[in-house]
Design an enzyme around this catalytic site. Structure first.
Site, mmCIF file in Angstrom:
data_model
loop_
_atom_site.group_PDB
_atom_site.id
_atom_site.type_symbol
_atom_site.label_atom_id
_atom_site.label_comp_id
_atom_site.label_asym_id
_atom_site.label_seq_id
_atom_site.Cartn_x
_atom_site.Cartn_y
_atom_site.Cartn_z
ATOM 1 N N THR A 179 0.808 -1.217 0.000
ATOM 2 C CA THR A 179 0.000 0.000 0.000
ATOM 3 C C THR A 179 0.845 1.272 0.000
ATOM 4 O O THR A 179 2.043 1.245 0.279
ATOM 5 C CB THR A 179 -0.922 0.034 1.237
ATOM 6 O OG1 THR A 179 -0.124 0.094 2.414
ATOM 7 C CG2 THR A 179 -1.826 -1.184 1.284
ATOM 8 N N ASP A 180 0.161 2.367 -0.303
ATOM 9 C CA ASP A 180 0.806 3.667 -0.224
ATOM 10 C C ASP A 180 0.543 4.272 1.159
ATOM 11 O O ASP A 180 -0.009 3.604 2.038
ATOM 12 C CB ASP A 180 0.319 4.584 -1.350
ATOM 13 C CG ASP A 180 -1.172 4.863 -1.291
ATOM 14 O OD1 ASP A 180 -1.816 4.594 -0.263
ATOM 15 O OD2 ASP A 180 -1.707 5.354 -2.308
ATOM 16 N N PHE A 181 0.883 5.498 1.338
ATOM 17 C CA PHE A 181 0.744 6.180 2.627
ATOM 18 C C PHE A 181 -0.701 6.172 3.132
ATOM 19 O O PHE A 181 -0.952 6.135 4.329
ATOM 20 C CB PHE A 181 1.270 7.612 2.492
ATOM 21 C CG PHE A 181 1.271 8.374 3.773
ATOM 22 C CD1 PHE A 181 2.147 8.047 4.801
ATOM 23 C CD2 PHE A 181 0.405 9.435 3.958
ATOM 24 C CE1 PHE A 181 2.150 8.762 5.988
ATOM 25 C CE2 PHE A 181 0.402 10.154 5.142
ATOM 26 C CZ PHE A 181 1.280 9.817 6.159
ATOM 27 N N ILE B 68 -3.918 2.438 0.587
ATOM 28 C CA ILE B 68 -4.504 1.957 -0.672
ATOM 29 C C ILE B 68 -3.405 1.248 -1.464
ATOM 30 O O ILE B 68 -2.252 1.692 -1.478
ATOM 31 C CB ILE B 68 -5.085 3.141 -1.470
ATOM 32 C CG1 ILE B 68 -6.263 3.744 -0.701
ATOM 33 C CG2 ILE B 68 -5.495 2.725 -2.859
ATOM 34 C CD1 ILE B 68 -6.807 5.023 -1.294
#
Length: 129
Positions: free
Chosen positions: A14-16, A19
């Site tokens: 995931t990103d920050f 997601i």
């Protein structure tokens, strides 16, 4: 014939914002293709060590429809669209609880030791009929 592969979204996917980072969908469908080929009885390591044949993605068209998130359990479906002597096209979809999140059409080619297209293994060519 539809092959199904399950995978869990880990923090590293995931990103920050929690997601799934867009490029990781390509990793999910790659893993699913590897398991699909294994389920067909093909040993990719033996193919490479024997005849020097490997699979390469020639083209991919993808649509990102909805985000997957940390800890989601995903299903990756793989279906054959078409088969030619040295290449095949697959449709791969990533779903969460039956909802399509990612939809891709992937064209694979068999490559020999010289880097040129070679015939697909018989078990894959047989999927054309």
């Amino acid at each position: 014939m539809t092959h199904r592969f399950q995978c869990r979204v880990y923090y590293e996917d995931t990103d920050f914002g929690g997601i799934v980072y867009y490029a990781n969908y390509l990793k999910f469908i790659e893993r699913a293709r590897s398991e699909w080929v294994r389920a067909l009885g093909l040993d990719q390591r033996a193919m490479k060590e024997g005849a020097g044949t490997v699979f390469a993605v020639r083209r991919i068209t993808a649509e990102y429809l909805s985000p997957a998130r940390f800890d989601d359990l995903l299903d990756v479906e793989t279906e054959v669209v078409s088969v030619r002597p040295a290449r095949m096209t697959l449709r791969q979809r990533v779903l969460r609880e039956g909802v399509v999140l990612f939809d891709a059409e992937v064209e694979l080619v068999a490559i020999g030791p010289e880097g040129r297209p070679v015939r697909l293994p018989e078990v894959l060519r047989a999927l054309a009929g």
